[in-house]
Design a protein around this motif. Structure first.
Motif, PDB file in Angstrom:
ATOM      1  N   LEU A  72     105.245 146.217  85.605  1.00  0.00           N
ATOM      2  CA  LEU A  72     104.813 145.043  84.830  1.00  0.00           C
ATOM      3  C   LEU A  72     105.966 144.726  83.903  1.00  0.00           C
ATOM      4  CD1 LEU A  72     100.944 145.205  83.994  1.00  0.00           C
ATOM      5  CD2 LEU A  72     102.135 144.001  85.973  1.00  0.00           C
ATOM      6  N   LYS A  73     106.187 143.139  83.747  1.00  0.00           N
ATOM      7  CA  LYS A  73     107.296 142.930  82.808  1.00  0.00           C
ATOM      8  C   LYS A  73     106.736 142.473  81.551  1.00  0.00           C
ATOM      9  CE  LYS A  73     110.206 139.352  84.091  1.00  0.00           C
ATOM     10  NZ  LYS A  73     110.550 138.086  84.841  1.00  0.00           N
ATOM     11  N   TYR A  74     107.346 143.122  80.443  1.00  0.00           N
ATOM     12  CA  TYR A  74     106.817 142.832  79.085  1.00  0.00           C
ATOM     13  C   TYR A  74     107.806 143.613  78.241  1.00  0.00           C
ATOM     14  CZ  TYR A  74     105.505 147.686  78.838  1.00  0.00           C
ATOM     15  OH  TYR A  74     105.368 149.105  78.958  1.00  0.00           O
ATOM     16  N   LYS A  75     107.999 142.960  77.006  1.00  0.00           N
ATOM     17  CA  LYS A  75     109.009 143.233  76.041  1.00  0.00           C
ATOM     18  C   LYS A  75     108.293 143.997  75.056  1.00  0.00           C
ATOM     19  CE  LYS A  75     111.803 138.855  76.793  1.00  0.00           C
ATOM     20  NZ  LYS A  75     112.058 137.529  76.382  1.00  0.00           N
ATOM     21  N   LYS A  76     109.271 144.514  74.169  1.00  0.00           N
ATOM     22  CA  LYS A  76     108.757 145.567  73.190  1.00  0.00           C
ATOM     23  C   LYS A  76     107.974 144.673  71.993  1.00  0.00           C
ATOM     24  CE  LYS A  76     112.157 149.353  73.476  1.00  0.00           C
ATOM     25  NZ  LYS A  76     112.938 150.236  73.094  1.00  0.00           N
ATOM     26  N   ASN A  77     108.301 143.512  71.712  1.00  0.00           N
ATOM     27  CA  ASN A  77     107.639 142.774  70.632  1.00  0.00           C
ATOM     28  C   ASN A  77     106.356 141.908  70.896  1.00  0.00           C
ATOM     29  OD1 ASN A  77     108.910 140.895  72.403  1.00  0.00           O
ATOM     30  ND2 ASN A  77     109.763 139.624  70.625  1.00  0.00           N
ATOM     31  N   GLU A  78     106.359 142.136  72.675  1.00  0.00           N
ATOM     32  CA  GLU A  78     104.768 141.750  72.984  1.00  0.00           C
ATOM     33  C   GLU A  78     103.775 142.645  72.952  1.00  0.00           C
ATOM     34  OE1 GLU A  78     107.156 138.605  76.217  1.00  0.00           O
ATOM     35  OE2 GLU A  78     106.514 140.656  76.692  1.00  0.00           O
ATOM     36  N   LYS A  79     102.665 142.239  72.287  1.00  0.00           N
ATOM     37  CA  LYS A  79     101.489 143.191  71.732  1.00  0.00           C
ATOM     38  C   LYS A  79     100.171 142.913  72.753  1.00  0.00           C
ATOM     39  CE  LYS A  79     103.953 144.370  68.072  1.00  0.00           C
ATOM     40  NZ  LYS A  79     104.660 145.555  68.481  1.00  0.00           N
ATOM     41  N   TYR A  80      99.950 141.963  73.684  1.00  0.00           N
ATOM     42  CA  TYR A  80      98.812 141.726  74.340  1.00  0.00           C
ATOM     43  C   TYR A  80      99.241 141.282  75.804  1.00  0.00           C
ATOM     44  CZ  TYR A  80      96.667 141.789  69.554  1.00  0.00           C
ATOM     45  OH  TYR A  80      96.182 142.109  68.434  1.00  0.00           O
ATOM     46  N   LEU A  81      98.387 141.738  76.724  1.00  0.00           N
ATOM     47  CA  LEU A  81      98.625 141.039  78.083  1.00  0.00           C
ATOM     48  C   LEU A  81      97.378 140.661  78.470  1.00  0.00           C
ATOM     49  CD1 LEU A  81     100.312 144.266  80.037  1.00  0.00           C
ATOM     50  CD2 LEU A  81     101.326 142.055  78.816  1.00  0.00           C
ATOM     51  N   SER A  82      97.555 139.417  79.065  1.00  0.00           N
ATOM     52  CA  SER A  82      96.178 138.486  79.554  1.00  0.00           C
ATOM     53  C   SER A  82      96.368 138.961  81.177  1.00  0.00           C
ATOM     54  CB  SER A  82      96.384 137.064  79.197  1.00  0.00           C
ATOM     55  OG  SER A  82      95.496 136.460  79.812  1.00  0.00           O
ATOM     56  N   PHE A  83      94.870 139.006  81.572  1.00  0.00           N
ATOM     57  CA  PHE A  83      94.919 139.288  82.996  1.00  0.00           C
ATOM     58  C   PHE A  83      94.034 138.051  83.765  1.00  0.00           C
ATOM     59  CE2 PHE A  83      96.030 143.440  81.410  1.00  0.00           C
ATOM     60  CZ  PHE A  83      96.935 143.847  82.347  1.00  0.00           C
ATOM     61  N   GLY A  84      94.439 137.302  84.741  1.00  0.00           N
ATOM     62  CA  GLY A  84      93.623 136.430  85.142  1.00  0.00           C
ATOM     63  C   GLY A  84      93.851 136.560  86.854  1.00  0.00           C
ATOM     64  N   TRP A  85      92.809 136.141  87.523  1.00  0.00           N
ATOM     65  CA  TRP A  85      92.848 136.300  89.002  1.00  0.00           C
ATOM     66  C   TRP A  85      92.434 135.185  89.535  1.00  0.00           C
ATOM     67  CZ3 TRP A  85      89.356 136.078  92.835  1.00  0.00           C
ATOM     68  CH2 TRP A  85      89.554 136.529  94.156  1.00  0.00           C
ATOM     69  N   GLY A  86      93.282 134.740  90.752  1.00  0.00           N
ATOM     70  CA  GLY A  86      92.803 133.325  91.366  1.00  0.00           C
ATOM     71  C   GLY A  86      93.419 133.153  92.885  1.00  0.00           C
ATOM     72  N   ASP A  87      93.273 132.315  93.418  1.00  0.00           N
ATOM     73  CA  ASP A  87      93.882 131.771  94.444  1.00  0.00           C
ATOM     74  C   ASP A  87      95.432 131.555  94.508  1.00  0.00           C
ATOM     75  OD1 ASP A  87      93.731 130.281  97.418  1.00  0.00           O
ATOM     76  OD2 ASP A  87      94.596 128.807  96.248  1.00  0.00           O
ATOM     77  N   LEU A 161     106.242 137.763  91.970  1.00  0.00           N
ATOM     78  CA  LEU A 161     106.798 136.652  92.565  1.00  0.00           C
ATOM     79  C   LEU A 161     107.639 136.200  91.596  1.00  0.00           C
ATOM     80  CD1 LEU A 161     103.935 136.879  94.139  1.00  0.00           C
ATOM     81  CD2 LEU A 161     103.913 134.139  94.194  1.00  0.00           C
ATOM     82  N   GLU A 162     108.752 136.455  91.886  1.00  0.00           N
ATOM     83  CA  GLU A 162     109.923 135.995  91.133  1.00  0.00           C
ATOM     84  C   GLU A 162     110.350 134.719  90.713  1.00  0.00           C
ATOM     85  OE1 GLU A 162     111.868 138.119  89.343  1.00  0.00           O
ATOM     86  OE2 GLU A 162     111.539 140.019  90.503  1.00  0.00           O
ATOM     87  N   ASN A 163     110.384 134.181  89.451  1.00  0.00           N
ATOM     88  CA  ASN A 163     110.463 132.953  88.971  1.00  0.00           C
ATOM     89  C   ASN A 163     109.622 131.973  89.402  1.00  0.00           C
ATOM     90  OD1 ASN A 163     113.256 133.674  87.845  1.00  0.00           O
ATOM     91  ND2 ASN A 163     113.805 133.653  90.123  1.00  0.00           N
TER      92      ASN A 163
END
Length: 215
Positions: A72-87, A161-163
């Protein structure tokens, strides 16, 4: 005359199906599946958020297992990850509600299609998130649920999915499963809670079916 009667008949059938779906959904959403009681102390925090229609599950990064974080892409200063699922088609082609079309909505609900996990990264917590205390076992099961939702390539790596994200702080990843009127974005979150032993709705396609149980 017969054609007119048939049109009215099918319209009434169509209307009846939708009314029945809404009524059954409201009834099942109101039925609570209680949290499985254990001797473990609930000292970890997770969060639920909604845009008024769609639920997201949010975890502090320190509460996300390494096998979920891997790839997963994330940076050191990012503290939370939100997960959603869908079409997939709905996610990619409907970044805002102003972009919603009948075709995209119909396709998501009635046609079998591929799905995505939408991950948004945050540097801080927002006041409208609903905090939920969980124990280590519940958190472990929730992490397993998240991990098993990702589709992986032949090397068992998550497929990004890039970009395709809406901004610089979110990305889409290929997911397992197909979206439908019976398995919505909110059903996905509710199922994760149920499988983790957390309080949940018996079944709900709506955001309020789960989040209202924690307010």
């Amino acid at each position: 005359m017969r054609i007119g009667k048939r049109i009215i008949k099918w319209f009434l059938y169509f209307l009846l199906i939708h009314i029945t779906y809404i009524l059954v959904s409201l009834i099942l959403s109101s039925i609570t599946v209680d949290k499985i009681v254990t001797n473990e102390s609930s000292e970890k925090l997770i969060y639920l958020s909604t845009n008024g229609v769609h639920l997201d599950l949010i975890l502090p990064i320190e509460n996300v297992d390494s096998f979920v974080l891997s790839g997963l892409k994330y940076k050191k200063n990012e503290k939370y990850l939100s997960f959603g699922w869908g079409d997939e088609n709905f996610y990619i082609n409907t970044p805002t509600w102003d972009d919603l079309t009948f075709k995209n909505a119909f396709s998501a609900v009635f046609l079998k299609s591929s799905t995505l996990i939408h991950i948004t990264r945050y540097k801080h917590k927002y006041s409208d998130w609903v905090a939920i205390k969980v124990n280590e076992s519940e958190l472990k099961k929730l992490n397993n649920y998240l991990f098993n939702t990702f589709k992986t390539d032949k090397n068992r790596k998550k497929i990004i999915l890039e970009n395709k994200g809406y901004s610089s702080t979110d990305d889409f990843y290929k997911s397992k499963g197909s979206y439908s009127a019976f398995k919505t974005c909110n059903t996905w979150v509710n199922t994760g809670f149920k499988k983790s032993g957390l309080k949940s709705a018996l079944w709900t396609p709506f955001d309020f079916g789960l989040i209202n149980k924690y307010k």
